[in-house]
Design an enzyme around this catalytic site. Structure first.
Site, PDB file in Angstrom:
ATOM      1  N   LYS A 123       0.863  -1.197   0.000  1.00  0.00           N
ATOM      2  CA  LYS A 123       0.000   0.000   0.000  1.00  0.00           C
ATOM      3  C   LYS A 123       0.890   1.235   0.000  1.00  0.00           C
ATOM      4  O   LYS A 123       1.848   1.323   0.771  1.00  0.00           O
ATOM      5  CB  LYS A 123      -0.889  -0.013   1.246  1.00  0.00           C
ATOM      6  CG  LYS A 123      -1.638   1.286   1.471  1.00  0.00           C
ATOM      7  CD  LYS A 123      -2.886   1.092   2.282  1.00  0.00           C
ATOM      8  CE  LYS A 123      -2.690   1.278   3.756  1.00  0.00           C
ATOM      9  NZ  LYS A 123      -3.993   1.424   4.455  1.00  0.00           N
TER      10      LYS A 123
HETATM   11  C1  R5P Z   1      -3.168   4.835   8.466  1.00  0.00           C
HETATM   12  O1  R5P Z   1      -3.524   5.288   9.494  1.00  0.00           O
HETATM   13  C2  R5P Z   1      -3.709   3.632   7.988  1.00  0.00           C
HETATM   14  O2  R5P Z   1      -2.753   2.692   7.591  1.00  0.00           O
HETATM   15  C3  R5P Z   1      -4.729   3.764   6.895  1.00  0.00           C
HETATM   16  O3  R5P Z   1      -5.171   2.482   6.615  1.00  0.00           O
HETATM   17  C4  R5P Z   1      -4.241   4.383   5.619  1.00  0.00           C
HETATM   18  O4  R5P Z   1      -3.608   5.601   5.846  1.00  0.00           O
HETATM   19  C5  R5P Z   1      -5.387   4.551   4.628  1.00  0.00           C
HETATM   20  O5  R5P Z   1      -6.329   5.416   5.117  1.00  0.00           O
HETATM   21  P1  R5P Z   1      -6.513   6.869   4.528  1.00  0.00           P
HETATM   22  O6  R5P Z   1      -7.126   6.693   3.161  1.00  0.00           O
HETATM   23  O7  R5P Z   1      -7.434   7.565   5.475  1.00  0.00           O
HETATM   24  O8  R5P Z   1      -5.169   7.507   4.438  1.00  0.00           O
END
Ligand code: R5P
Length: 299
Positions: free
Chosen positions: A203
């Site tokens: 990711k």
């Molecule tokens: C971070 O706090 C987490 O890994 C989230 O899963 C990641 O940042 C994705 O969430 P967002 O789209 O809110 O950034």
């Protein structure tokens, strides 16, 4: 036991039909074991090879952030429209229904809160517990270039080793420290390190300039994290560009659950990811759903 009387002679051998070895549809996943591929197939839709994963793990260091104050009230009604859920085991066990089943990728690292150094994480889930929860994968943060770079990469490689024993894929999450530059060069470095050291999916954030070089040089599927809340058109544009530039899906949180109409936004993101709907049309879909009875939140 099967009845042994009147056993028929087997005769349908289809001599003229060669048995096929089907290639697995996900990048870099062809040599993975059957169980790992099967878990992948529950997260990434086989018809598109993509996923809409909803990230709601933020509480593991932020506490009850906006939009996630009541996961049972605000998130559970969305689950029919996600391909997978990225969450902690605490939220999973306490408020996510086990049926109808939603594929889960478990947040598996943690430790420090927003009050401390966020890179100082440890592994926070035993792989056996992830299996007990029937997870399709585990996610762990890697802080490439951060003060705890080696420790966080070691967290990931230990989970990769455990996951390989049981067919459980690991999602390497590239975390970016406050002072670090978010550009394609950095994300090429971080995503490639995660994949080289065994993460079966990664990711990362979208960057305007050169994101296609990040996806091209990472040998496993990349899902895009959403980041801070943006106006809907901007978030849909970012998701569209990421997909068109090689991402295998999104793992978005705030841009969905902090939207004024999370269900409408989630459905618009689905159309972008799985149907290649361009951003302006996706925004129209969002507006239609938001104001229409069928898709409006809470209607
Ligand atoms: C971070 O706090 C987490 O890994 C989230 O899963 C990641 O940042 C994705 O969430 P967002 O789209 O809110 O950034």
């Amino acid at each position: 036991m099967a009845d042994t009387d009147d056993i028929q002679q087997a005769k349908y051998y289809h001599h003229d039909v060669p048995q096929q070895n089907r290639a697995f549809y996900l990048k870099g996943a062809g040599a993975l074991d059957w169980g790992m591929q099967n878990r992948f197939a529950r997260v990434f839709r086989p018809d598109t090879g993509r996923t809409v994963m909803l990230a709601i793990d933020h509480g593991y260091f932020l506490g009850p952030t906006t939009g996630l104050e009541r996961v049972d009230v605000d998130i559970v009604p969305l689950l029919g429209h996600v391909d997978a859920l990225f969450c902690t085991r605490g939220i999973l066990r306490s408020v996510i229904p086990s049926a109808p089943a939603v594929p889960v990728v478990l947040r598996a690292s943690g430790g420090p809160s927003i009050l401390r150094d966020l890179s100082d994480e440890e592994i926070a889930v035993d792989v056996e517990d992830a299996l007990r929860l029937n997870a399709c994968g585990v996610g762990v943060q890697v802080f490439v270039g951060g003060p705890n770079e080696t420790k966080s990469v070691h967290n990931m490689t230990r989970l990769v080793d455990a996951g390989l024993r049981y067919g459980l894929p690991v999602l390497g999450v590239t975390a970016v420290g406050k002072d670090m530059v978010r550009d394609a060069r950095y994300f090429r470095l971080a995503t490639r390190i995660a994949a080289e050291l065994g993460a079966q999916m990664v990711k990362t954030y979208y960057v305007e300039d050169g994101f296609e070089t990040v996806t091209a040089s990472c040998p496993v599927p990349i899902v895009m994290a959403g980041g801070k809340k943006l106006p809907e058109l901007e978030a849909l544009t970012m998701a569209y560009r990421a997909i068109q530039q090689g991402a295998a899906g999104v793992d978005m949180g705030r841009n969905i659950f902090q939207s004024e109409a999370p269900l409408a936004m989630l459905r618009a993101v689905n159309a972008v990811v799985h149907e290649d709907l361009p951003p302006r049309q996706a925004l129209e879909l969002f507006e239609t759903l938001r104001h229409g009875a069928a898709g409006s939140d809470g209607a």
